[in-house]
Design a protein around this motif. Structure first.
Motif, PDB file in Angstrom:
ATOM      1  N   TYR A 249       0.826  -1.207   0.000  1.00  0.00           N
ATOM      2  CA  TYR A 249       0.000   0.000   0.000  1.00  0.00           C
ATOM      3  C   TYR A 249       0.862   1.259   0.000  1.00  0.00           C
ATOM      4  CZ  TYR A 249      -3.595  -3.389   1.104  1.00  0.00           C
ATOM      5  OH  TYR A 249      -4.452  -4.467   1.060  1.00  0.00           O
ATOM      6  N   ARG A 250       1.999   1.199  -0.681  1.00  0.00           N
ATOM      7  CA  ARG A 250       2.925   2.321  -0.721  1.00  0.00           C
ATOM      8  C   ARG A 250       2.245   3.603  -1.199  1.00  0.00           C
ATOM      9  NH1 ARG A 250       7.072   4.284   1.656  1.00  0.00           N
ATOM     10  NH2 ARG A 250       7.989   2.186   1.688  1.00  0.00           N
ATOM     11  N   ASP A 251       1.384   3.522  -2.211  1.00  0.00           N
ATOM     12  CA  ASP A 251       0.707   4.723  -2.718  1.00  0.00           C
ATOM     13  C   ASP A 251      -0.181   5.347  -1.642  1.00  0.00           C
ATOM     14  OD1 ASP A 251       1.926   4.345  -5.127  1.00  0.00           O
ATOM     15  OD2 ASP A 251       0.163   3.523  -6.146  1.00  0.00           O
ATOM     16  N   VAL A 252      -0.850   4.512  -0.869  1.00  0.00           N
ATOM     17  CA  VAL A 252      -1.704   5.025   0.208  1.00  0.00           C
ATOM     18  C   VAL A 252      -0.833   5.668   1.283  1.00  0.00           C
ATOM     19  CG1 VAL A 252      -3.452   4.462   1.925  1.00  0.00           C
ATOM     20  CG2 VAL A 252      -3.379   3.200  -0.243  1.00  0.00           C
ATOM     21  N   VAL A 253       0.236   4.989   1.659  1.00  0.00           N
ATOM     22  CA  VAL A 253       1.131   5.518   2.695  1.00  0.00           C
ATOM     23  C   VAL A 253       1.694   6.876   2.284  1.00  0.00           C
ATOM     24  CG1 VAL A 253       3.315   5.138   3.900  1.00  0.00           C
ATOM     25  CG2 VAL A 253       1.726   3.231   3.584  1.00  0.00           C
ATOM     26  N   GLU A 254       2.092   7.003   1.023  1.00  0.00           N
ATOM     27  CA  GLU A 254       2.625   8.284   0.553  1.00  0.00           C
ATOM     28  C   GLU A 254       1.544   9.367   0.558  1.00  0.00           C
ATOM     29  OE1 GLU A 254       5.748   9.057  -0.005  1.00  0.00           O
ATOM     30  OE2 GLU A 254       6.313   7.013   0.565  1.00  0.00           O
ATOM     31  N   SER A 255       0.319   8.999   0.239  1.00  0.00           N
ATOM     32  CA  SER A 255      -0.767   9.992   0.230  1.00  0.00           C
ATOM     33  C   SER A 255      -1.054  10.505   1.633  1.00  0.00           C
ATOM     34  CB  SER A 255      -2.039   9.397  -0.386  1.00  0.00           C
ATOM     35  OG  SER A 255      -2.685   8.518   0.519  1.00  0.00           O
ATOM     36  N   LEU A 256      -0.829   9.669   2.638  1.00  0.00           N
ATOM     37  CA  LEU A 256      -1.051  10.091   4.018  1.00  0.00           C
ATOM     38  C   LEU A 256      -0.135  11.245   4.401  1.00  0.00           C
ATOM     39  CD1 LEU A 256      -1.310   6.572   5.695  1.00  0.00           C
ATOM     40  CD2 LEU A 256      -3.190   8.176   5.338  1.00  0.00           C
ATOM     41  N   LYS A 257       1.020  11.330   3.753  1.00  0.00           N
ATOM     42  CA  LYS A 257       1.996  12.358   4.076  1.00  0.00           C
ATOM     43  C   LYS A 257       1.747  13.672   3.328  1.00  0.00           C
ATOM     44  CE  LYS A 257       5.526   8.756   4.614  1.00  0.00           C
ATOM     45  NZ  LYS A 257       6.806   8.217   4.058  1.00  0.00           N
ATOM     46  N   ARG A 258       0.917  13.627   2.308  1.00  0.00           N
ATOM     47  CA  ARG A 258       0.731  14.841   1.495  1.00  0.00           C
ATOM     48  C   ARG A 258      -0.736  15.215   1.341  1.00  0.00           C
ATOM     49  NH1 ARG A 258      -0.352  13.053  -3.837  1.00  0.00           N
ATOM     50  NH2 ARG A 258       0.058  10.836  -4.152  1.00  0.00           N
ATOM     51  N   ASP A 259      -1.553  14.853   2.348  1.00  0.00           N
ATOM     52  CA  ASP A 259      -2.962  15.218   2.296  1.00  0.00           C
ATOM     53  C   ASP A 259      -3.092  16.736   2.294  1.00  0.00           C
ATOM     54  OD1 ASP A 259      -5.611  14.622   2.082  1.00  0.00           O
ATOM     55  OD2 ASP A 259      -5.671  13.344   3.856  1.00  0.00           O
ATOM     56  N   VAL A 260      -4.080  17.221   1.581  1.00  0.00           N
ATOM     57  CA  VAL A 260      -4.256  18.661   1.394  1.00  0.00           C
ATOM     58  C   VAL A 260      -5.537  19.124   2.079  1.00  0.00           C
ATOM     59  CG1 VAL A 260      -2.990  18.705  -0.767  1.00  0.00           C
ATOM     60  CG2 VAL A 260      -5.434  18.232  -0.812  1.00  0.00           C
ATOM     61  N   GLN A 261      -5.671  20.422   2.205  1.00  0.00           N
ATOM     62  CA  GLN A 261      -6.844  20.984   2.867  1.00  0.00           C
ATOM     63  C   GLN A 261      -8.105  20.608   2.114  1.00  0.00           C
ATOM     64  OE1 GLN A 261      -6.572  25.148   3.621  1.00  0.00           O
ATOM     65  NE2 GLN A 261      -8.697  25.372   4.266  1.00  0.00           N
ATOM     66  N   LEU A 262      -9.132  20.232   2.872  1.00  0.00           N
ATOM     67  CA  LEU A 262     -10.413  19.886   2.261  1.00  0.00           C
ATOM     68  C   LEU A 262     -11.075  21.120   1.665  1.00  0.00           C
ATOM     69  CD1 LEU A 262     -11.962  17.497   4.940  1.00  0.00           C
ATOM     70  CD2 LEU A 262     -10.949  16.879   2.750  1.00  0.00           C
ATOM     71  N   VAL A 263     -11.716  20.930   0.536  1.00  0.00           N
ATOM     72  CA  VAL A 263     -12.506  21.977  -0.100  1.00  0.00           C
ATOM     73  C   VAL A 263     -13.965  21.576   0.011  1.00  0.00           C
ATOM     74  CG1 VAL A 263     -13.006  23.186  -2.256  1.00  0.00           C
ATOM     75  CG2 VAL A 263     -10.647  22.544  -1.698  1.00  0.00           C
ATOM     76  N   ASP A 264     -14.783  22.398   0.665  1.00  0.00           N
ATOM     77  CA  ASP A 264     -16.191  22.045   0.810  1.00  0.00           C
ATOM     78  C   ASP A 264     -17.007  22.627  -0.338  1.00  0.00           C
ATOM     79  OD1 ASP A 264     -16.536  24.763   1.371  1.00  0.00           O
ATOM     80  OD2 ASP A 264     -16.796  24.448   3.528  1.00  0.00           O
ATOM     81  N   ALA A 265     -18.305  22.343  -0.337  1.00  0.00           N
ATOM     82  CA  ALA A 265     -19.172  22.756  -1.447  1.00  0.00           C
ATOM     83  C   ALA A 265     -19.262  24.272  -1.573  1.00  0.00           C
ATOM     84  CB  ALA A 265     -20.572  22.154  -1.262  1.00  0.00           C
ATOM     85  N   ILE A 266     -19.232  24.992  -0.444  1.00  0.00           N
ATOM     86  CA  ILE A 266     -19.321  26.456  -0.479  1.00  0.00           C
ATOM     87  C   ILE A 266     -18.087  27.052  -1.140  1.00  0.00           C
ATOM     88  CG2 ILE A 266     -19.546  28.531   0.908  1.00  0.00           C
ATOM     89  CD1 ILE A 266     -22.032  26.731   0.851  1.00  0.00           C
ATOM     90  N   ALA A 267     -16.898  26.566  -0.739  1.00  0.00           N
ATOM     91  CA  ALA A 267     -15.660  27.071  -1.330  1.00  0.00           C
ATOM     92  C   ALA A 267     -15.578  26.718  -2.813  1.00  0.00           C
ATOM     93  CB  ALA A 267     -14.453  26.497  -0.581  1.00  0.00           C
ATOM     94  N   ASP A 268     -16.014  25.525  -3.164  1.00  0.00           N
ATOM     95  CA  ASP A 268     -15.988  25.102  -4.563  1.00  0.00           C
ATOM     96  C   ASP A 268     -16.908  25.976  -5.409  1.00  0.00           C
ATOM     97  OD1 ASP A 268     -15.245  23.159  -6.669  1.00  0.00           O
ATOM     98  OD2 ASP A 268     -17.388  22.673  -6.602  1.00  0.00           O
ATOM     99  N   ASP A 269     -18.097  26.292  -4.879  1.00  0.00           N
ATOM    100  CA  ASP A 269     -19.029  27.122  -5.632  1.00  0.00           C
ATOM    101  C   ASP A 269     -18.514  28.546  -5.768  1.00  0.00           C
ATOM    102  OD1 ASP A 269     -21.745  27.472  -6.870  1.00  0.00           O
ATOM    103  OD2 ASP A 269     -21.895  28.953  -5.243  1.00  0.00           O
ATOM    104  N   ALA A 270     -17.850  29.063  -4.722  1.00  0.00           N
ATOM    105  CA  ALA A 270     -17.289  30.420  -4.800  1.00  0.00           C
ATOM    106  C   ALA A 270     -16.205  30.483  -5.893  1.00  0.00           C
ATOM    107  CB  ALA A 270     -16.712  30.818  -3.447  1.00  0.00           C
ATOM    108  N   ALA A 271     -15.388  29.431  -5.964  1.00  0.00           N
ATOM    109  CA  ALA A 271     -14.371  29.400  -7.010  1.00  0.00           C
ATOM    110  C   ALA A 271     -14.999  29.307  -8.397  1.00  0.00           C
ATOM    111  CB  ALA A 271     -13.439  28.207  -6.788  1.00  0.00           C
ATOM    112  N   ALA A 272     -16.065  28.522  -8.507  1.00  0.00           N
ATOM    113  CA  ALA A 272     -16.767  28.409  -9.804  1.00  0.00           C
ATOM    114  C   ALA A 272     -17.396  29.729 -10.204  1.00  0.00           C
ATOM    115  CB  ALA A 272     -17.815  27.307  -9.720  1.00  0.00           C
ATOM    116  N   LYS A 273     -17.965  30.421  -9.218  1.00  0.00           N
ATOM    117  CA  LYS A 273     -18.579  31.726  -9.496  1.00  0.00           C
ATOM    118  C   LYS A 273     -17.544  32.716 -10.022  1.00  0.00           C
ATOM    119  CE  LYS A 273     -21.396  35.336  -7.303  1.00  0.00           C
ATOM    120  NZ  LYS A 273     -22.042  35.779  -6.034  1.00  0.00           N
ATOM    121  N   ALA A 274     -16.358  32.718  -9.402  1.00  0.00           N
ATOM    122  CA  ALA A 274     -15.300  33.624  -9.852  1.00  0.00           C
ATOM    123  C   ALA A 274     -14.808  33.251 -11.256  1.00  0.00           C
ATOM    124  CB  ALA A 274     -14.144  33.588  -8.861  1.00  0.00           C
TER     125      ALA A 274
END
Length: 276
Positions: A249-274
């Motif tokens: 599960y090397r790919d999973v283990v590596e992803s655990l180290k580089r997880d990024v900030q969650l984007v919720d529906a409100i933030a996603d819609d604001a970016a789409a609006k812009a």
């Protein structure tokens, strides 16, 4: 160490027992449904895993010195609250978690991911005794284990389900990576992530999401999990079970180290609006 031992010590949410010389059991009992809070994980599950690993490694070193294979055996079972038959874990305490303004930046990188990393590198086989529903983070916890023994649902309903799509939760990188690694096909992954499908125990068994199903209550599930654990307990004897699983599960283990900030529906819609 004398068993049972509870964590945290002032208000135990997890109990570790040691029923045989090579078997440990971690029971989750954060209420009936064992919601995966930061307290349960940081002060309960992680110290419990440390306790089990420390004891097994002491045994293993002694076995290596004495050339005694029995001392090198080991397996771990994780089970939901043994006083009930409805839940393995009902996932995160989402309603309260999102009230914390640091949740989207801190919870997965500093709480949930370290738990997954420990499980994926753990030196002995881990069996999830899924004694009821495993929703969202609870399903991820079960899938992070090596094997799953689940109630067959004949006594009461029991589902495996990632239901984020239904309550508006976004999946972080690490969870998605684990689901990709554990789902048998892209079609099943689609049902898990985009449909929030509720897999019955029989469906889970047919798809390979579950390894065994058992009629009866929590103790029956636990007994079958112990039988499976006994059959696997000699395999970590050479000390490479955790190392080889980590490479699987090397790919999973590596992803655990580089997880990024969650984007919720409100933030996603604001970016789409812009953008639009």
């Amino acid at each position: 160490m004398p068993y049972p031992v509870g964590f945290p010590g002032d208000n135990a949410l997890v109990t570790v027992t040691h029923p045989t010389p090579w078997l440990w059991v971690i029971e989750l009992h954060n209420g009936v449904d064992s919601r995966l809070t930061d307290t349960l994980i940081l002060r309960g599950i992680l110290p419990a895993l440390d306790t089990v690993e420390r004891h097994w490694r002491e045994n293993w070193r002694a076995g290596q010195a004495k050339k005694d294979d029995h001392l090198c055996k080991g397996a771990l079972i994780i089970v939901g609250n043994r006083k009930q038959d409805k839940f393995f874990s009902n996932g995160l305490d989402w309603v309260n978690a999102i009230k914390d303004p640091s949740f989207s930046t801190n919870f997965f990188p500093t709480v949930f991911n370290p738990m997954l990393q420990r499980l994926l590198a753990f030196p002995i086989p881990i069996i999830a005794a899924v004694n009821g529903h495993a929703f969202a983070g609870g399903m991820v916890l079960a899938l992070a284990c090596d094997y799953r023994v689940m109630t067959d649902g004949s006594k009461r309903n029991a589902w495996l389900c990632m239901n984020e799509i239904h309550f508006g939760g976004t999946l972080p990188l690490a969870l998605t990576a684990l689901l990709k690694a554990k789902a048998p096909t892209p079609q099943v992954l689609r049902k898990i992530v985009l449909e929030g499908y509720r897999f019955t125990p029989k469906e889970g068994l047919a798809l390979g999401l579950v390894d065994r199903i058992v009629a009866g209550n929590t103790e029956a599930v636990l007994a079958e999990a112990q039988a499976l654990a006994d059959s696997l307990s000699a395999l970590p004897g050479k000390g490479v079970w955790g190392l080889n699983r980590r490479e699987m599960y090397r790919d999973v283990v590596e992803s655990l180290k580089r997880d990024v900030q969650l984007v919720d529906a409100i933030a996603d819609d604001a970016a789409a609006k812009a953008r639009l």
